[in-house]
Enzyme design. Structure first.
Site, short mmCIF file in Angstrom:
data_model
loop_
_atom_site.label_atom_id
_atom_site.label_comp_id
_atom_site.label_asym_id
_atom_site.label_seq_id
_atom_site.Cartn_x
_atom_site.Cartn_y
_atom_site.Cartn_z
N GLU A 86 0.84 -1.48 0.06
CA GLU A 86 -0.01 -0.05 -0.04
C GLU A 86 0.87 1.16 0.05
OE1 GLU A 86 -1.88 -3.08 0.43
OE2 GLU A 86 -3.37 -1.52 0.14
N TYR B 186 3.31 1.94 2.20
CA TYR B 186 3.88 2.26 3.30
C TYR B 186 5.54 2.02 3.56
CZ TYR B 186 -1.00 2.39 5.04
OH TYR B 186 -2.27 2.85 5.24
N ARG C 47 2.02 -8.43 4.11
CA ARG C 47 1.43 -8.05 3.18
C ARG C 47 2.20 -7.47 1.86
NH1 ARG C 47 -4.46 -5.45 3.55
NH2 ARG C 47 -5.09 -6.13 1.43
N HIS D 249 -1.55 3.90 -1.72
CA HIS D 249 -2.56 5.05 -1.27
C HIS D 249 -2.64 6.07 -2.46
CE1 HIS D 249 -4.28 3.00 1.96
NE2 HIS D 249 -3.36 2.96 2.73
N GLN E 146 -18.24 5.05 2.90
CA GLN E 146 -18.58 6.40 3.56
C GLN E 146 -18.65 6.47 5.21
OE1 GLN E 146 -22.21 6.66 0.68
NE2 GLN E 146 -22.34 8.36 2.06
P1 NAP Z 1 -27.22 17.12 -3.50
O1 NAP Z 1 -25.91 16.49 -3.38
O2 NAP Z 1 -27.92 17.95 -2.34
O3 NAP Z 1 -27.09 17.77 -4.97
C1 NAP Z 1 -28.15 18.56 -5.39
C2 NAP Z 1 -27.52 19.33 -6.69
O4 NAP Z 1 -28.53 20.06 -7.28
C3 NAP Z 1 -26.45 20.22 -6.14
O5 NAP Z 1 -25.53 20.17 -7.24
C4 NAP Z 1 -27.07 21.58 -6.17
O6 NAP Z 1 -26.12 22.55 -6.70
C5 NAP Z 1 -28.29 21.44 -7.24
N1 NAP Z 1 -29.36 22.44 -6.75
C6 NAP Z 1 -30.02 22.34 -5.58
N2 NAP Z 1 -31.06 23.13 -5.67
C7 NAP Z 1 -31.10 23.49 -6.97
C8 NAP Z 1 -32.05 24.37 -7.51
N3 NAP Z 1 -33.01 24.82 -6.87
N4 NAP Z 1 -32.10 24.63 -8.86
C9 NAP Z 1 -30.71 24.10 -9.59
N5 NAP Z 1 -29.84 23.32 -8.93
C10 NAP Z 1 -29.99 23.00 -7.58
O7 NAP Z 1 -28.27 16.18 -3.80
P2 NAP Z 1 -28.42 14.70 -4.61
O8 NAP Z 1 -27.32 14.70 -5.80
O9 NAP Z 1 -29.73 14.57 -5.14
O10 NAP Z 1 -27.96 13.51 -3.89
C11 NAP Z 1 -28.90 13.29 -2.61
C12 NAP Z 1 -27.98 12.65 -1.42
O11 NAP Z 1 -27.41 11.54 -1.66
C13 NAP Z 1 -26.75 13.40 -1.02
O12 NAP Z 1 -26.69 13.58 0.32
C14 NAP Z 1 -25.54 12.46 -1.74
O13 NAP Z 1 -24.55 12.91 -1.17
C15 NAP Z 1 -26.19 11.10 -1.65
N6 NAP Z 1 -25.96 10.48 -2.70
C16 NAP Z 1 -24.60 9.90 -2.49
C17 NAP Z 1 -23.98 9.03 -3.56
C18 NAP Z 1 -22.79 8.53 -3.34
O14 NAP Z 1 -21.96 7.99 -4.26
N7 NAP Z 1 -21.98 8.50 -2.26
C19 NAP Z 1 -24.51 9.01 -4.79
C20 NAP Z 1 -25.90 9.47 -4.96
C21 NAP Z 1 -26.34 10.14 -4.23
P3 NAP Z 1 -26.24 24.11 -6.96
O15 NAP Z 1 -27.26 24.47 -5.55
O16 NAP Z 1 -24.81 24.60 -6.65
O17 NAP Z 1 -26.90 24.24 -8.17
FE1 SF4 Z 2 -17.44 0.64 4.95
FE2 SF4 Z 2 -19.62 -0.24 5.65
FE3 SF4 Z 2 -19.64 1.01 3.14
FE4 SF4 Z 2 -18.49 -1.32 3.63
S1 SF4 Z 2 -20.76 -0.80 3.78
S2 SF4 Z 2 -17.48 0.33 2.66
S3 SF4 Z 2 -17.82 -1.26 5.57
S4 SF4 Z 2 -19.08 1.73 5.31
#
Ligand code: NAP
Ligand code: SF4
Length: 601
Positions: free
Chosen positions: A97, A99, A147, A185, A272
């Site tokens: 990794e 290290y 490892r 990493h 996450q």
């Molecule tokens: P979000 O993260 O809140 O993003 C919403 C997007 O829309 C932002 O880019 C925002 O940017 C834009 N927006 C907000 N209000 C707006 C408006 N009135 N007009 C135009 N643009 C607007 O929401 P999301 O993408 O729907 O995701 C929802 C949740 O799911 C989030 O917490 C996200 O992190 C999570 N999620 C996580 C993953 C992952 O892979 N970890 C994948 C999908 C979703 P601006 O305001 O700058 O325009």
């Molecule tokens: Fe980490 Fe849990 Fe996501 Fe697996 S499911 S990557 S252990 S947070």
């Protein structure tokens, strides 16, 4: 490493006996992983074979002196002796990794001109001496796992011949088992998150099989007992290692042994709540298992006053609440307006590379069945339907937001659920309004080219050469398939796109879209949508994006249709998940908040 533990004295080791005893009482064996981060350390006194800064660390290391090197051997030996004192069955020495030991092995980071640098023999001498020092100190019966970085994925890493030669030397030096390390990493190649196909690296381990007599372990993205069995049956490795899957489900092994793989809460590789937490100085846990690492501070007690609870909505919040409420002895009934459980997860699991999300839905399906929780699908309930319940958990989720842009009702506009479930409706030139997690997801989906050889396609696009045909480190020129669509990803904020994405995965998601030629713009003002396309303004300059589809990924609003009726009827209720707060709701918050509610209810 910041916050890393020093393990060098009996007082500290004594405390670990609680852990080793618990494992031994249950018939298990336990090894402690030992690592020196070298130039990855987040401390001003960081050291390395050569004074070369790592791209993922702002600080430059000091070159180790001969005296430091000799002391480091003693430190490794002392650390392992303390592990033995604490009744560990062995140690795993991290030689991978990127290290410290790996930094000595690879010409990339070892520019020394003394006996610890230069030739291959000199570069591996440090790692071998670590092993010899440890073996001498712990005796012949203590397990030493090493490892070994079998694929560095950085320029000027090891060659395959060097990997094999080092493995043979490690065996001679007293190593008991060799484990597989994949990618430093700092490598610009994702190697463990969801989008990495399951078992993508077992073929690398397989190449070492037969080259040494000691057992060889494979690793990375093995999160399912059947896959582990298949890997062993194929002869890719003697053993399989997993880490995150045990955070997701501490009973993984017992369930697999009992033939209940269907009841395993599968790690979805999201990082996450495990790695993202660790790298932001929070306690590691798990998105799908909020109890992970909180076993001592959260107690799920049987309820003394069982209640009839209706859960409205079978998304992540509703299912998580139903599970813990039922475990505690409440009489739970789930109502879901759709024809399937999962809520927003149904969109996530349709994104290429997020297929593992299906397993979370499989887990909850099994769990509801095992806990005898009735789940009524296609039931959009009103408050009148809930009259006979003592309490209602409102987990009715979110509805996609439609921003008031002139022309938002144009036929070329789709919301993200429509685009994800019906990509065939999306044209060749597409603008995405909103660049949050879902905007990125949709961009990935719309620029994805299907391949029947998922592992091969992943390797090609990230430039991974498991056969080391081209250069050191197992890298090759990445090859992106032609993307099926031209995509513009837009946000109003002037910040860089993707800034809010998760720490350990966001960089890979941004890089992937860049490789696919996605146009990314911040500071966008949406002017109007018409037959010609999407009219925007950036830096006071009007532009027309000549798109045939606009997909709205502009966040969500809470969906609380049932609440007014509950209020009117005086029925007690609790809002959970997206129904509570829609802004930036994600699965982690939904599951955790719902579980907390159920634990305290
Ligand atoms: P979000 O993260 O809140 O993003 C919403 C997007 O829309 C932002 O880019 C925002 O940017 C834009 N927006 C907000 N209000 C707006 C408006 N009135 N007009 C135009 N643009 C607007 O929401 P999301 O993408 O729907 O995701 C929802 C949740 O799911 C989030 O917490 C996200 O992190 C999570 N999620 C996580 C993953 C992952 O892979 N970890 C994948 C999908 C979703 P601006 O305001 O700058 O325009
Ligand atoms: Fe980490 Fe849990 Fe996501 Fe697996 S499911 S990557 S252990 S947070």
């Amino acid at each position: 490493m910041r916050g890393g533990h020093v393990f060098d004295n009996e007082e500290e080791a004594e405390r670990h006996k609680t852990i080793t005893k618990a494992v031994h009482d249950h018939g298990g064996k336990i090894a402690m992983q030992i690592l020196h981060t070298g130039r990855y350390a987040y401390t001003k006194t960081l050291v390395a074979p050569s004074a070369i800064k790592a791209p993922i660390n702002p600080m430059t290391p000091r070159e180790l002196t001969e005296e430091d090197i000799q002391q480091t051997f003693k430190d490794f030996a002392q650390c392992c002796a303390m592990a033995q004192f604490a009744n560990y069955d062995g140690v795993e020495i991290m030689g991978s990794e990127g290290y410290l030991i790996n930094q000595f092995i690879a010409p990339h980071t070892n520019h020394r001109t003394d006996k610890w640098g230069g030739s291959f023999e000199n570069r591996i001498a440090f790692g071998l001496q670590v092993v010899r020092s440890v073996r001498e100190r712990v005796g012949p019966n203590f397990i030493i796992i090493f490892r070994l970085s079998m694929l560095d994925l950085v320029d000027n890493g090891s060659t395959w011949d060097e990997v094999v030669a080092l493995a043979k030397e490690l065996e001679k030096a007293g190593v008991t088992i060799i484990n597989t390390g994949i990618g430093w990493h700092e490598a610009r190649v994702p190697t463990i998150y969801t989008a990495v196909p399951r078992g993508a690296f077992t073929q690398v381990t397989r190449r070492l099989m037969g080259q040494v007599k000691i057992p060889v372990i494979t690793s990375n993205r093995i999160n399912d007992p059947q896959l582990a069995e298949d890997v062993l049956a194929r002869g890719d490795a003697d053993m399989v290692s997993m880490a995150r899957p045990f955070l997701a489900d501490a009973h993984f092994v017992n369930k697999a042994a009992a033939g209940r793989a269907d009841a395993i809460n599968t790690c979805i590789g999201c990082n996450q709540a495990c790695l993202d937490h660790v790298f932001s100085m929070q306690m590691a846990s798990c998105l799908v298992n909020p109890f992970a690492c909180h076993e001592l501070d959260v107690e799920v007690t049987p309820t003394k006053a069982p209640k009839k609870v209706a859960v409205v909505g079978a998304g992540m919040a509703g299912l998580a609440a139903a599970e813990t409420l039922a475990v505690r002895g409440h009489e739970v009934t789930v109502f879901e307006a759709n024809d399937k459980i999962g809520g927003q997860f149904n969109y996530a699991k349709a994104i290429p590379g997020k297929e593992d999300f299906n397993d979370t839905l499989r887990y909850f399906t099994t769990r509801m069945k095992d806990l005898k929780v009735p789940v009524h699908l296609n039931r959009r309930v009103t408050s009148a339907d809930l009259a006979n319940f003592d309490h209602v958990a409102v987990a009715s989720g979110v509805t996609p937001r439609l921003p008031p842009i002139p022309g938002i009702d144009h036929a070329k506009v789709l919301n993200y659920p429509e685009a994800i479930m019906h990509p065939e409706k999306v044209g060749k030139k597409v603008a995405l309004i909103g660049a949050g997690g879902i905007g990125f997801d949709v961009a990935e989906l719309l620029t994805h080219t299907h391949s029947d050889d998922e592992v091969g396609a992943y390797r090609k696009q990230w430039g991974i050469d498991v056969n080391y045909t081209d250069k050191r480190g197992g890298l090759v020129e990445p090859q992106m398939p032609e993307t099926p669509r031209e995509v513009w990803l837009l946000q109003r904020k002037a910040t860089k796109l993707g800034d809010g994405l998760a720490k350990t995965t966001g960089w890979a998601r941004k890089l992937l879209l860049q490789k696919r030629g996605v146009h990314m713009h911040g500071g966008v003002e949406y002017v109007k949508i018409d037959d010609a396309g999407l009219h925007i303004r950036i830096n006071n300059e009007d532009r027309l994006l000549p798109v045939d589809t606009v997909v709205v990924c502009a966040g969500q609003d809470s969906c609380r249709d049932v609440v007014a009726g509950l209020e009117a009827a005086g029925k007690p209720y609790t809002l959970i998940g997206g129904a509570d707060v829609a802004a930036e709701i994600d699965a982690k918050r939904a599951i955790w908040q719902a579980t907390e509610f159920a634990v305290d209810f």
